[in-house]
Structures are given as structure tokens and as C-alpha cells.
Design a protein around this motif. Structure first.
Motif, PDB file in Angstrom:
ATOM      1  N   ARG A  48       0.839  -1.206   0.000  1.00 63.72           N
ATOM      2  CA  ARG A  48       0.000   0.000   0.000  1.00 63.72           C
ATOM      3  C   ARG A  48       0.869   1.249   0.000  1.00 63.72           C
ATOM      4  O   ARG A  48       0.587   2.214  -0.720  1.00 63.72           O
ATOM      5  N   HIS A  49       1.934   1.215   0.797  1.00 64.81           N
ATOM      6  CA  HIS A  49       2.829   2.377   0.872  1.00 64.81           C
ATOM      7  C   HIS A  49       3.454   2.671  -0.489  1.00 64.81           C
ATOM      8  O   HIS A  49       3.517   3.828  -0.922  1.00 64.81           O
ATOM      9  N   MET A  50       3.900   1.604  -1.179  1.00 61.34           N
ATOM     10  CA  MET A  50       4.533   1.800  -2.484  1.00 61.34           C
ATOM     11  C   MET A  50       3.527   2.197  -3.552  1.00 61.34           C
ATOM     12  O   MET A  50       3.874   2.844  -4.534  1.00 61.34           O
ATOM     13  N   ALA A  51       2.242   1.802  -3.350  1.00 63.23           N
ATOM     14  CA  ALA A  51       1.219   2.113  -4.349  1.00 63.23           C
ATOM     15  C   ALA A  51       0.826   3.582  -4.329  1.00 63.23           C
ATOM     16  O   ALA A  51       0.358   4.119  -5.330  1.00 63.23           O
ATOM     17  N   ILE A  52       1.006   4.237  -3.177  1.00 64.54           N
ATOM     18  CA  ILE A  52       0.642   5.650  -3.067  1.00 64.54           C
ATOM     19  C   ILE A  52       1.775   6.502  -3.628  1.00 64.54           C
ATOM     20  O   ILE A  52       2.907   6.421  -3.146  1.00 64.54           O
ATOM     21  N   PRO A  53       1.518   7.306  -4.629  1.00 64.73           N
ATOM     22  CA  PRO A  53       2.574   8.147  -5.212  1.00 64.73           C
ATOM     23  C   PRO A  53       3.218   9.036  -4.153  1.00 64.73           C
ATOM     24  O   PRO A  53       2.541   9.534  -3.240  1.00 64.73           O
ATOM     25  N   SER A  54       4.528   9.227  -4.271  1.00 58.09           N
ATOM     26  CA  SER A  54       5.256  10.007  -3.269  1.00 58.09           C
ATOM     27  C   SER A  54       4.728  11.434  -3.167  1.00 58.09           C
ATOM     28  O   SER A  54       4.658  12.000  -2.072  1.00 58.09           O
ATOM     29  N   ASN A  55       4.338  12.027  -4.288  1.00 61.00           N
ATOM     30  CA  ASN A  55       3.815  13.397  -4.233  1.00 61.00           C
ATOM     31  C   ASN A  55       2.473  13.449  -3.510  1.00 61.00           C
ATOM     32  O   ASN A  55       2.134  14.441  -2.868  1.00 61.00           O
ATOM     33  N   ALA A  56       1.713  12.340  -3.601  1.00 60.65           N
ATOM     34  CA  ALA A  56       0.438  12.285  -2.880  1.00 60.65           C
ATOM     35  C   ALA A  56       0.677  12.166  -1.380  1.00 60.65           C
ATOM     36  O   ALA A  56      -0.035  12.780  -0.581  1.00 60.65           O
ATOM     37  N   ARG A  57       1.682  11.396  -0.979  1.00 57.98           N
ATOM     38  CA  ARG A  57       1.982  11.236   0.447  1.00 57.98           C
ATOM     39  C   ARG A  57       2.388  12.563   1.083  1.00 57.98           C
ATOM     40  O   ARG A  57       2.121  12.807   2.256  1.00 57.98           O
ATOM     41  N   LEU A  58       3.018  13.413   0.311  1.00 62.71           N
ATOM     42  CA  LEU A  58       3.532  14.663   0.851  1.00 62.71           C
ATOM     43  C   LEU A  58       2.536  15.816   0.761  1.00 62.71           C
ATOM     44  O   LEU A  58       2.811  16.919   1.233  1.00 62.71           O
ATOM     45  N   THR A  59       1.365  15.561   0.166  1.00 58.72           N
ATOM     46  CA  THR A  59       0.369  16.625  -0.001  1.00 58.72           C
ATOM     47  C   THR A  59      -0.184  17.067   1.348  1.00 58.72           C
ATOM     48  O   THR A  59      -0.563  16.235   2.179  1.00 58.72           O
ATOM     49  N   GLN A  60      -0.227  18.355   1.558  1.00 58.01           N
ATOM     50  CA  GLN A  60      -0.759  18.917   2.800  1.00 58.01           C
ATOM     51  C   GLN A  60      -2.272  19.110   2.684  1.00 58.01           C
ATOM     52  O   GLN A  60      -2.800  19.363   1.601  1.00 58.01           O
ATOM     53  N   ASN A  61      -2.947  19.013   3.808  1.00 57.76           N
ATOM     54  CA  ASN A  61      -4.396  19.221   3.831  1.00 57.76           C
ATOM     55  C   ASN A  61      -4.696  20.696   3.579  1.00 57.76           C
ATOM     56  O   ASN A  61      -4.327  21.553   4.386  1.00 57.76           O
ATOM     57  N   PRO A  62      -5.378  21.006   2.466  1.00 56.06           N
ATOM     58  CA  PRO A  62      -5.646  22.422   2.152  1.00 56.06           C
ATOM     59  C   PRO A  62      -6.844  22.988   2.912  1.00 56.06           C
ATOM     60  O   PRO A  62      -7.093  24.199   2.862  1.00 56.06           O
ATOM     61  N   VAL A  63      -7.578  22.123   3.616  1.00 56.36           N
ATOM     62  CA  VAL A  63      -8.782  22.562   4.322  1.00 56.36           C
ATOM     63  C   VAL A  63      -8.438  22.841   5.776  1.00 56.36           C
ATOM     64  O   VAL A  63      -7.925  21.964   6.489  1.00 56.36           O
ATOM     65  N   LEU A  64      -8.712  24.047   6.224  1.00 58.83           N
ATOM     66  CA  LEU A  64      -8.491  24.398   7.619  1.00 58.83           C
ATOM     67  C   LEU A  64      -9.589  23.781   8.469  1.00 58.83           C
ATOM     68  O   LEU A  64     -10.759  23.783   8.084  1.00 58.83           O
ATOM     69  N   THR A  65      -9.204  23.229   9.596  1.00 62.39           N
ATOM     70  CA  THR A  65     -10.197  22.576  10.444  1.00 62.39           C
ATOM     71  C   THR A  65     -10.978  23.607  11.250  1.00 62.39           C
ATOM     72  O   THR A  65     -10.410  24.493  11.895  1.00 62.39           O
ATOM     73  N   THR A  66     -12.303  23.509  11.175  1.00 63.66           N
ATOM     74  CA  THR A  66     -13.202  24.357  11.964  1.00 63.66           C
ATOM     75  C   THR A  66     -14.227  23.447  12.627  1.00 63.66           C
ATOM     76  O   THR A  66     -14.427  22.299  12.206  1.00 63.66           O
ATOM     77  N   ALA A  67     -14.870  23.950  13.658  1.00 61.36           N
ATOM     78  CA  ALA A  67     -15.876  23.161  14.365  1.00 61.36           C
ATOM     79  C   ALA A  67     -17.010  22.769  13.416  1.00 61.36           C
ATOM     80  O   ALA A  67     -17.527  21.644  13.471  1.00 61.36           O
ATOM     81  N   GLU A  68     -17.378  23.681  12.534  1.00 62.89           N
ATOM     82  CA  GLU A  68     -18.464  23.410  11.593  1.00 62.89           C
ATOM     83  C   GLU A  68     -18.077  22.322  10.598  1.00 62.89           C
ATOM     84  O   GLU A  68     -18.854  21.390  10.347  1.00 62.89           O
ATOM     85  N   ASP A  69     -16.860  22.415  10.031  1.00 65.06           N
ATOM     86  CA  ASP A  69     -16.410  21.414   9.066  1.00 65.06           C
ATOM     87  C   ASP A  69     -16.198  20.061   9.735  1.00 65.06           C
ATOM     88  O   ASP A  69     -16.468  19.011   9.145  1.00 65.06           O
ATOM     89  N   LEU A  70     -15.708  20.074  10.974  1.00 67.72           N
ATOM     90  CA  LEU A  70     -15.484  18.820  11.690  1.00 67.72           C
ATOM     91  C   LEU A  70     -16.803  18.120  11.973  1.00 67.72           C
ATOM     92  O   LEU A  70     -16.896  16.890  11.869  1.00 67.72           O
ATOM     93  N   ARG A  71     -17.840  18.887  12.297  1.00 65.62           N
ATOM     94  CA  ARG A  71     -19.156  18.275  12.526  1.00 65.62           C
ATOM     95  C   ARG A  71     -19.709  17.718  11.217  1.00 65.62           C
ATOM     96  O   ARG A  71     -20.273  16.616  11.189  1.00 65.62           O
TER      97      ARG A  71
END
Length: 206
Positions: A48-71
Motif C-alpha cells: 500500500r505504501h509503495m502504491a501511493i505516489p510520493s507526491n500524494a503522500r507529501l500533499t498537505q491538507n488544504p482545508v483548515l479545520t473548523t468546528a463546523e467542518d469537523l461536525r
């Protein structure tokens, strides 16, 4: 890493997976009740680790966590994911317990140590030879923003509160028996008279 070396590693991993799978089938047959061996688990995780492209593994979450989004992610998880993973992420559900391999406990380090990019890639693309589907083509799942929000919720699972779990249970798909019981409870709370149970045949009148 040279292409030739990568090919050798992938080939060795696939060969090991085939050997482990054959050994498991010979030992346990085709039953999904069997428990994967340590070698199977190790090979599967490496594959599974090798199947995930290296650039995908390093991608940062672009969505900021908020109480509304978490719910929103919490209720989305309850509606789409809890049927296999459980509202608490334990994987202890009727369907999850019958899968091979069984869903991982999302609260444990094996999942929590994955990068945000890896979690996102798994949600979007699924995992072959498991019960984990690819949600990127699911019309009901939503867009990539929803997947990134789910990543935040997976991080929150080890800290899930009882109140949050109770709310999730209202959004988890229910079977016919559960829906009937819930309907009877609602009717009772709304003042309807509950149906009388049939009297036992051995009931004696005074």
C-alpha cells in the motif's frame, strides 16, 4: 531510486503476497473468518505504501479545520463510513467483522501515523483486495473537500466524545428492525398508544 531496483522491490513484494495468500488459503480455505498473518499484514502495508505516489503522500491538507467542518465530516462519516468502520472508528461492526482483512482500528497508530496525503489518497482511491472502496467516483460522497474534511475527522477519532458519538448514531444507516424500534419509540414519545402484546395462551382468567 533506480527503476530496476523499484521493479525488483515491487516484484518481491507481490511474490511475497502471493506466497502468504497461498499459505493462508491452504490453512484456512477461502473463509473470511481467518485472521491475516503478520507476514500478510507487513506485505500488504508495504505494498500500500509503495502504491501511493510520493507526491500524494507529501500533499498537505488544504482545508483548515473548523468546528463546523469537523461536525459535517463527523456526520458524513456516520452516513457513509460507519457501516464498516463503526462510529468510533474501531471497525467492530457486523459488516466490518465479516471482511478480510477486517477494517483497521482508525484510532490506532497504524492509521494515525499516516500522512494527511496518504489518508486522502486512500479515501479517494480505495485499497485493492479489501472492502475499502474508492470514493472519488461516488456521486453521494461529494468532492475532494469532503475527503480532506474526513482526514481531519480521522485525526479526531481518538478524542471522540460520547455526545458526538450519540449524534452520529442518528445518521448511521439502520436496518429494518432498528428503524421499526425507532419508529415505535417516536410514536410513544409523541403520545401514541403502544400496540398491546398478544396474551399468552397459558394466561388464566381469574
Amino acid at each position: 531510486m533506480k527503476r530496476r531496483t523499484l521493479v525488483i522491490i515491487v516484484a518481491a513484494a507481490l511474490l511475497g503476497l502471493v506466497v502468504a495468500g497461498a499459505a493462508s488459503i491452504l490453512h484456512d480455505g477461502l473463509s473470511s473468518r481467518a485472521k491475516p498473518t503478520r507476514m500478510e499484514i507487513m506485505i500488504a502495508r508495504n505494498a500500500r505504501h509503495m502504491a501511493i505516489p510520493s507526491n500524494a503522500r507529501l500533499t498537505q491538507n488544504p482545508v483548515l479545520t473548523t468546528a463546523e467542518d469537523l461536525r459535517a465530516a463527523r456526520l458524513h462519516f456516520a452516513d457513509h463510513c460507519a457501516i464498516c468502520h463503526g462510529n468510533d472508528g474501531s471497525g467492530e461492526t457486523m459488516i466490518g467483522s465479516g471482511l478480510y482483512p477486517k477494517p483497521p482500528d482508525l484510532r490506532l497508530q497504524e492509521t494515525q501515523n499516516l500522512t494527511d496525503g496518504e489518508l486522502f489518497w486512500i479515501i479517494e482511491n480505495g485499497v485493492r483486495f479489501t472492502g475499502m472502496p474508492a470514493f472519488s467516483n461516488s456521486g453521494e460522497h461529494g468532492d475532494t473537500q469532503d475527503s480532506w474534511k474526513l482526514v481531519h475527522f480521522i485525526r479526531h477519532l481518538p478524542h471522540l466524545t460520547a455526545t458526538e458519538r450519540i449524534e452520529m448514531e442518528r445518521y448511521t444507516p439502520k436496518g429494518p428492525d432498528d428503524r421499526e424500534e425507532e419508529q415505535q419509540e417516536n410514536e410513544f414519545l409523541n403520545g401514541a398508544t403502544p400496540p398491546r402484546k398478544p396474551e399468552s395462551q397459558d394466561h388464566h382468567r381469574e
